[in-house]
Design a protein around this motif. Structure first.
Motif, mmCIF file in Angstrom:
data_model
loop_
_atom_site.group_PDB
_atom_site.id
_atom_site.type_symbol
_atom_site.label_atom_id
_atom_site.label_comp_id
_atom_site.label_asym_id
_atom_site.label_seq_id
_atom_site.Cartn_x
_atom_site.Cartn_y
_atom_site.Cartn_z
ATOM 1 N N ALA A 84 0.820 -1.211 0.000
ATOM 2 C CA ALA A 84 0.000 0.000 0.000
ATOM 3 C C ALA A 84 0.855 1.262 0.000
ATOM 4 O O ALA A 84 0.398 2.322 -0.465
ATOM 5 N N GLN A 85 2.089 1.181 0.495
ATOM 6 C CA GLN A 85 2.938 2.375 0.555
ATOM 7 C C GLN A 85 3.440 2.810 -0.813
ATOM 8 O O GLN A 85 3.842 3.965 -0.992
ATOM 9 N N LEU A 86 3.434 1.909 -1.768
ATOM 10 C CA LEU A 86 3.928 2.265 -3.102
ATOM 11 C C LEU A 86 3.074 3.359 -3.736
ATOM 12 O O LEU A 86 3.557 4.129 -4.567
ATOM 13 N N GLY A 87 1.808 3.438 -3.351
ATOM 14 C CA GLY A 87 0.937 4.485 -3.891
ATOM 15 C C GLY A 87 1.375 5.880 -3.502
ATOM 16 O O GLY A 87 1.023 6.855 -4.182
ATOM 17 N N GLN A 88 2.149 6.014 -2.431
ATOM 18 C CA GLN A 88 2.616 7.332 -2.010
ATOM 19 C C GLN A 88 3.675 7.891 -2.953
ATOM 20 O O GLN A 88 3.971 9.086 -2.917
ATOM 21 N N PHE A 89 4.257 7.040 -3.774
ATOM 22 C CA PHE A 89 5.253 7.476 -4.741
ATOM 23 C C PHE A 89 4.617 7.805 -6.098
ATOM 24 O O PHE A 89 5.335 8.050 -7.070
ATOM 25 N N ARG A 90 3.298 7.790 -6.157
ATOM 26 C CA ARG A 90 2.573 8.126 -7.378
ATOM 27 C C ARG A 90 1.735 9.370 -7.166
ATOM 28 O O ARG A 90 1.343 9.689 -6.037
ATOM 29 N N GLU A 91 1.454 10.065 -8.228
ATOM 30 C CA GLU A 91 0.578 11.224 -8.167
ATOM 31 C C GLU A 91 -0.848 10.764 -7.881
ATOM 32 O O GLU A 91 -1.371 9.877 -8.553
ATOM 33 N N HIS A 92 -1.458 11.341 -6.866
ATOM 34 C CA HIS A 92 -2.840 11.030 -6.474
ATOM 35 C C HIS A 92 -3.029 9.555 -6.127
ATOM 36 O O HIS A 92 -4.138 9.031 -6.209
ATOM 37 N N GLY A 93 -1.956 8.872 -5.766
ATOM 38 C CA GLY A 93 -2.045 7.505 -5.288
ATOM 39 C C GLY A 93 -2.034 6.439 -6.363
ATOM 40 O O GLY A 93 -1.498 5.353 -6.155
ATOM 41 N N ASP A 94 -2.623 6.720 -7.531
ATOM 42 C CA ASP A 94 -2.671 5.715 -8.591
ATOM 43 C C ASP A 94 -2.300 6.282 -9.956
ATOM 44 O O ASP A 94 -2.518 5.632 -10.974
ATOM 45 N N GLY A 95 -1.722 7.485 -9.969
ATOM 46 C CA GLY A 95 -1.316 8.113 -11.221
ATOM 47 C C GLY A 95 0.112 7.748 -11.598
ATOM 48 O O GLY A 95 0.654 6.733 -11.143
ATOM 49 N N PRO A 96 0.752 8.561 -12.410
ATOM 50 C CA PRO A 96 2.142 8.289 -12.785
ATOM 51 C C PRO A 96 3.079 8.471 -11.585
ATOM 52 O O PRO A 96 2.737 9.127 -10.596
ATOM 53 N N TRP A 97 4.264 7.892 -11.700
ATOM 54 C CA TRP A 97 5.255 8.042 -10.641
ATOM 55 C C TRP A 97 5.672 9.503 -10.522
ATOM 56 O O TRP A 97 5.656 10.247 -11.501
ATOM 57 N N VAL A 98 6.023 9.925 -9.319
ATOM 58 C CA VAL A 98 6.462 11.302 -9.123
ATOM 59 C C VAL A 98 7.770 11.534 -9.871
ATOM 60 O O VAL A 98 8.443 10.586 -10.289
ATOM 61 N N GLU A 99 8.146 12.788 -10.041
ATOM 62 C CA GLU A 99 9.359 13.122 -10.771
ATOM 63 C C GLU A 99 10.593 12.566 -10.068
ATOM 64 O O GLU A 99 10.595 12.322 -8.858
ATOM 65 N N VAL A 100 11.658 12.387 -10.853
ATOM 66 C CA VAL A 100 12.874 11.745 -10.344
ATOM 67 C C VAL A 100 13.468 12.470 -9.133
ATOM 68 O O VAL A 100 13.815 11.819 -8.141
ATOM 69 N N PRO A 101 13.603 13.801 -9.130
ATOM 70 C CA PRO A 101 14.143 14.454 -7.923
ATOM 71 C C PRO A 101 13.282 14.217 -6.682
ATOM 72 O O PRO A 101 13.811 13.986 -5.586
#
Length: 400
Positions: free
Chosen positions: A156-173
């Motif tokens: 479930a924590q992997l969703g925190q690394f995505r936009e809005h929980g289920d969108g694309p991954w956040v930017e590299v920085p």
């Protein structure tokens, strides 16, 4: 011999700490009438529950304030009406995992209805004396339950690394900064309790968040961080009267004519009631053995049920007992009902007064704590027993 190894490997993380904690717990037992000690222990545990309540809300995908106020209601009714003085109840990962899919499919209104039904099932379990059957739960089932819960929490924590929980991954920085902050949070939570003075004064999760915030501020010029306010909205962390929960029954946003919603609600409420009672009643038995004083599993059913009903009436996610925080409380001398009451009160005061500060906490600090909870929850010793125990027991563990 194999059965003995299964029981040892399948113990909760807190069971594994039982022998190490026993001298401290017995010392706490000698001062059960020490009101000051119980109050101080409850205040410390409230600080330790605060970051975890926020994290459990993130599992469900709702406002962090929701999980905090659920902890207030659960802690209050469990401490005053439950069957085990010194036990800590709050919003929990076990019940949050059960609610996550249902909330995603149907929303907040049906969730409140589900939590109220959960409380009613728990009251029914207490009225029918069903709590006595906790001793009949097979140990392979508990092994599978604990291991599966650990895996779901980590996933479930992997969703925190995505936009809005289920969108694309956040930017590299941002991703790099979050990963580094997660590592700092995990390392700090492990090291802090081992520092002679600091470990006795402050809970490890609190120290981990402070260290992660400091690290996040230091690297923010190069690696921007996502804060709770950014993830949940600035209005969530206004503090003051705006952060107080509101009466939400009958809940808004419920399609009362939907057969699918009612079916999912009933099934989810039964699952939540069972999961919450299993974890709560196991905690009662554990504390009974450590303190040498008896608790009432039947009375705990009533305390948990009333807590979930009130939590649902205010639209929060409910919860159950927390084994780790209960051990921290009892080992610190919080063996009376006052400690649980102070924990509940401390959570409410923290969110009303310190909400603007909480909103600046980086999300990665809480993600690190949840990864650590997942690692410590998993019964790693069970992996070495799969080739020793009967294939039917191994199948039960894997299936559950």
């Amino acid at each position: 011999e194999v059965q003995r190894q299964i029981q040892r490997a399948g113990s909760f993380r807190s069971h594994g700490e039982q022998e190490r904690l026993k001298p401290t717990l017995l010392m706490g037992q000698q001062s059960e009438g020490n009101t000051l000690k119980s109050a101080l222990s409850g205040a410390v545990v409230s600080l330790g529950c605060l970051p975890e309540a926020i994290s459990f809300s993130m599992i469900v995908g709702i406002s962090p304030l929701n999980g905090i106020w659920a902890g207030v209601f659960m802690g209050l009714y469990s401490s005053l009406l439950g069957g085990r003085p010194g036990m800590v109840s709050c919003s929990s990962a076990a019940t949050a995992v059960v609610l996550a899919t249902f909330v995603h499919d149907y929303g907040m209104g049906p969730m409140a209805l589900c939590v109220v039904l959960c409380g009613l099932w728990q009251l029914l379990a207490g009225a029918l004396y069903l709590s006595r059957f906790i001793a009949l739960v097979p140990h392979p089932v508990m092994l599978g339950f604990v291991n599966g819960l650990a895996i779901v929490i980590a996933r479930a924590q992997l969703g925190q690394f995505r936009e809005h929980g289920d969108g694309p991954w956040v930017e590299v920085p941002v991703m790099t900064g979050m990963i580094l902050t997660v590592l700092v949070s995990m390392i700090s939570a492990v090291v802090a309790p081992r520092i002679p003075v600091l470990g006795r004064v402050l809970p490890g999760p609190l120290v981990a968040i402070v260290c992660a915030i400091a690290f996040s501020c230091a690297i923010s010029p190069w690696f921007p961080q996502r804060t709770l306010a950014q993830a949940a909205g600035e209005e969530t962390f206004q503090g003051g009267p705006h952060s107080l929960p509101h009466w939400n029954f009958p809940p808004r946003g419920v399609d009362w004519s939907s057969t699918g919603m009612w079916t999912a609600c009933l099934v989810t409420s039964i699952r939540m009631a069972l999961v919450g009672l299993v974890e709560s009643l196991l905690t009662v038995k554990l504390l009974d053995g450590l303190t040498g004083t008896p608790g009432s599993t039947r009375r705990e059913c009533f305390g948990q049920g009333l807590g979930n009903i009130v939590a649902g009436l205010f639209g929060t996610q409910g919860g159950c007992a927390l084994i780790g925080q209960s051990l921290i409380n009892v080992s610190g001398g919080g063996t009376t009902r006052l400690s649980g009451f102070v924990m509940s009160l401390g959570l409410g005061v923290s969110v009303c007064v310190l909400a603007p500060v909480v909103g600046r906490i980086p999300v990665a600090a809480l993600v690190g704590l949840m990864f650590l909870v997942s690692i410590n929850t998993f019964a790693w010793g069970s992996l070495g027993l799969l080739h020793i125990i009967a294939w039917t027991d191994a199948l039960v563990i894997i299936t559950v």
